[in-house]
Design a protein around this motif. Sequence first.
Motif, PDB file in Angstrom:
ATOM      1  N   GLU A 216       0.587  -1.294  -0.063  1.00  0.00           N
ATOM      2  CA  GLU A 216      -0.002   0.138   0.255  1.00  0.00           C
ATOM      3  C   GLU A 216       0.808   1.123   0.311  1.00  0.00           C
ATOM      4  O   GLU A 216       1.833   1.727   1.116  1.00  0.00           O
ATOM      5  CB  GLU A 216      -1.138   0.009   1.413  1.00  0.00           C
ATOM      6  N   SER A 217       0.410   2.230  -1.161  1.00  0.00           N
ATOM      7  CA  SER A 217       1.489   2.897  -1.225  1.00  0.00           C
ATOM      8  C   SER A 217       0.652   4.414  -0.558  1.00  0.00           C
ATOM      9  O   SER A 217      -0.054   5.038  -0.807  1.00  0.00           O
ATOM     10  CB  SER A 217       2.075   3.429  -2.801  1.00  0.00           C
ATOM     11  N   SER A 218       1.404   5.508   0.319  1.00  0.00           N
ATOM     12  CA  SER A 218       0.728   6.638   0.387  1.00  0.00           C
ATOM     13  C   SER A 218       1.864   7.434   0.028  1.00  0.00           C
ATOM     14  O   SER A 218       2.776   7.125   0.814  1.00  0.00           O
ATOM     15  CB  SER A 218       0.623   6.409   1.468  1.00  0.00           C
ATOM     16  N   THR A 219       1.152   8.831  -0.668  1.00  0.00           N
ATOM     17  CA  THR A 219       3.007   9.859  -0.841  1.00  0.00           C
ATOM     18  C   THR A 219       1.954  11.167  -0.501  1.00  0.00           C
ATOM     19  O   THR A 219       0.709  11.265  -0.776  1.00  0.00           O
ATOM     20  CB  THR A 219       2.413  10.236  -2.135  1.00  0.00           C
ATOM     21  N   THR A 220       2.272  11.921   0.301  1.00  0.00           N
ATOM     22  CA  THR A 220       2.336  13.739   0.620  1.00  0.00           C
ATOM     23  C   THR A 220       3.119  15.002   0.917  1.00  0.00           C
ATOM     24  O   THR A 220       4.411  14.180  -0.007  1.00  0.00           O
ATOM     25  CB  THR A 220       2.280  13.342   2.585  1.00  0.00           C
ATOM     26  N   LEU A 221       2.478  15.801   0.171  1.00  0.00           N
ATOM     27  CA  LEU A 221       2.850  16.664  -0.818  1.00  0.00           C
ATOM     28  C   LEU A 221       1.992  17.345   0.247  1.00  0.00           C
ATOM     29  O   LEU A 221       1.386  18.097   0.585  1.00  0.00           O
ATOM     30  CB  LEU A 221       3.203  17.057  -2.009  1.00  0.00           C
ATOM     31  N   THR A 222       3.339  18.473   1.060  1.00  0.00           N
ATOM     32  CA  THR A 222       2.897  20.287   1.591  1.00  0.00           C
ATOM     33  C   THR A 222       3.410  21.536   1.167  1.00  0.00           C
ATOM     34  O   THR A 222       4.733  20.807   0.975  1.00  0.00           O
ATOM     35  CB  THR A 222       2.598  20.000   3.246  1.00  0.00           C
ATOM     36  N   TYR A 223       2.925  22.638   1.500  1.00  0.00           N
ATOM     37  CA  TYR A 223       3.148  23.836   1.083  1.00  0.00           C
ATOM     38  C   TYR A 223       2.910  24.561   2.018  1.00  0.00           C
ATOM     39  O   TYR A 223       1.912  24.544   2.519  1.00  0.00           O
ATOM     40  CB  TYR A 223       3.182  23.972   0.036  1.00  0.00           C
TER      41      TYR A 223
ATOM     42  N   ALA B 212      -0.834  18.556  -0.652  1.00  0.00           N
ATOM     43  CA  ALA B 212      -2.081  16.792  -1.619  1.00  0.00           C
ATOM     44  C   ALA B 212      -1.694  15.278  -0.961  1.00  0.00           C
ATOM     45  O   ALA B 212      -0.287  15.587  -0.774  1.00  0.00           O
ATOM     46  CB  ALA B 212      -2.103  16.759  -2.685  1.00  0.00           C
ATOM     47  N   ASN B 213      -2.021  14.526  -1.502  1.00  0.00           N
ATOM     48  CA  ASN B 213      -2.112  12.339  -0.856  1.00  0.00           C
ATOM     49  C   ASN B 213      -2.879  12.558  -1.824  1.00  0.00           C
ATOM     50  O   ASN B 213      -3.734  11.820  -2.514  1.00  0.00           O
ATOM     51  CB  ASN B 213      -3.114  12.552   0.120  1.00  0.00           C
ATOM     52  N   LEU B 214      -1.477  11.151  -2.513  1.00  0.00           N
ATOM     53  CA  LEU B 214      -2.679  10.340  -2.619  1.00  0.00           C
ATOM     54  C   LEU B 214      -2.270   9.116  -2.304  1.00  0.00           C
ATOM     55  O   LEU B 214      -0.938   8.110  -1.615  1.00  0.00           O
ATOM     56  CB  LEU B 214      -1.530  10.107  -4.006  1.00  0.00           C
ATOM     57  N   ILE B 215      -2.949   7.930  -1.430  1.00  0.00           N
ATOM     58  CA  ILE B 215      -3.281   7.416  -0.730  1.00  0.00           C
ATOM     59  C   ILE B 215      -4.202   6.171  -1.231  1.00  0.00           C
ATOM     60  O   ILE B 215      -4.751   6.243  -1.832  1.00  0.00           O
ATOM     61  CB  ILE B 215      -3.740   7.579   0.921  1.00  0.00           C
ATOM     62  N   ASN B 216      -3.640   4.553  -0.167  1.00  0.00           N
ATOM     63  CA  ASN B 216      -5.006   3.401  -0.666  1.00  0.00           C
ATOM     64  C   ASN B 216      -4.166   3.464  -2.228  1.00  0.00           C
ATOM     65  O   ASN B 216      -4.901   2.843  -2.768  1.00  0.00           O
ATOM     66  CB  ASN B 216      -5.701   3.641  -0.371  1.00  0.00           C
ATOM     67  N   LEU B 217      -2.866   3.460  -2.097  1.00  0.00           N
ATOM     68  CA  LEU B 217      -2.796   3.052  -3.759  1.00  0.00           C
ATOM     69  C   LEU B 217      -2.282   1.191  -4.019  1.00  0.00           C
ATOM     70  O   LEU B 217      -1.111   1.261  -3.455  1.00  0.00           O
ATOM     71  CB  LEU B 217      -1.075   3.603  -4.613  1.00  0.00           C
TER      72      LEU B 217
ATOM     73  N   PRO C  71      -7.844   4.044  -5.521  1.00  0.00           N
ATOM     74  CA  PRO C  71      -7.384   4.614  -4.164  1.00  0.00           C
ATOM     75  C   PRO C  71      -7.184   6.423  -4.131  1.00  0.00           C
ATOM     76  O   PRO C  71      -9.281   6.706  -4.805  1.00  0.00           O
ATOM     77  CB  PRO C  71      -6.024   4.912  -5.447  1.00  0.00           C
ATOM     78  N   LEU C  72      -7.476   7.043  -3.686  1.00  0.00           N
ATOM     79  CA  LEU C  72      -7.827   8.483  -3.231  1.00  0.00           C
ATOM     80  C   LEU C  72      -6.672   9.282  -2.982  1.00  0.00           C
ATOM     81  O   LEU C  72      -5.579   9.294  -3.247  1.00  0.00           O
ATOM     82  CB  LEU C  72      -7.681   8.081  -2.042  1.00  0.00           C
ATOM     83  N   LEU C  73      -7.351  10.244  -3.785  1.00  0.00           N
ATOM     84  CA  LEU C  73      -6.959  11.672  -4.411  1.00  0.00           C
ATOM     85  C   LEU C  73      -7.443  12.372  -3.536  1.00  0.00           C
ATOM     86  O   LEU C  73      -8.684  12.684  -3.353  1.00  0.00           O
ATOM     87  CB  LEU C  73      -6.920  11.833  -5.818  1.00  0.00           C
ATOM     88  N   LEU C  74      -6.364  13.264  -2.678  1.00  0.00           N
ATOM     89  CA  LEU C  74      -6.721  14.221  -1.587  1.00  0.00           C
ATOM     90  C   LEU C  74      -6.543  15.611  -1.470  1.00  0.00           C
ATOM     91  O   LEU C  74      -4.934  15.075  -1.614  1.00  0.00           O
ATOM     92  CB  LEU C  74      -6.777  13.396   0.085  1.00  0.00           C
TER      93      LEU C  74
END
Length: 238
Positions: free
Chosen positions: A52-59, A69-74, A96-99
């Motif tokens: 299960e991949s989870s990716t997070t970017l914050t500014y 933004a987050n791409l999770i449950n991949l 998957p989820l795009l948040l």
Amino acid sequence: MKGIYLATCVLIIFSRTDSIAQLTVFNVSSSEITDARKISAQQQFEIQDEIESSTTLTYGLGKNWEVGANLINLDYAFKDRGFEINDTTTAMPYAPLLLGNAQKVFELTHTFSVGIGAVAGTNLMGHHRSFVYYGYTNVLASLGSQEQYQLAAGPYISNHKYLSDGPVCGVQAAFDAGIFHKKFHLLGDWISGSHKKGKLTLGFEVFLARRLPLSFGWQRSNGNGSQAGVVQLTFLPK
């Protein structure tokens, strides 16, 4: 009573407004804000009978605000040799989820602060688009001469399409103990509930460079006791 508890959770979360899935200890937000005009990033892999991949970017926006933004449950299933898609059943989280995420931290004293945040968005792929969200409030304590010991805890609220079947309100907690500050840290967090996001994770973090910590963890589900390994790489702007 259930309705009163749910309403109380809503008021606690949204009367202050903050987030999950900004940078996390493992699964619980650290409630530390990205500096203004800086970018932070985090990539996590949870390894069981699937990855299960989870990716997070914050500014960082400044004034203790951040968005991202987050791409999770991949989820990649080894058995089926493909990515899993769920847009029909809450027996599992939608995937998957795009948040989008947003977080605000209020500094109360030198030691204590309150972080308020949420992630919200929709599932990708499949035939049915649905709104999902997770919101929380953390009380954060920073201890030690270099604030190398961090403790965070507070309530959360979500929906079944994000969590899966089970309670939609609960509590979360996390710690980050810098045994050798910015070199070797002990980490742990816990999300209550019998849903799929309810789990305990314990592990450690080593710094490949001052801005590049690599974390390893062991995870246990609250619901069925299943276990998994976690690998997480973070890029810090400072």
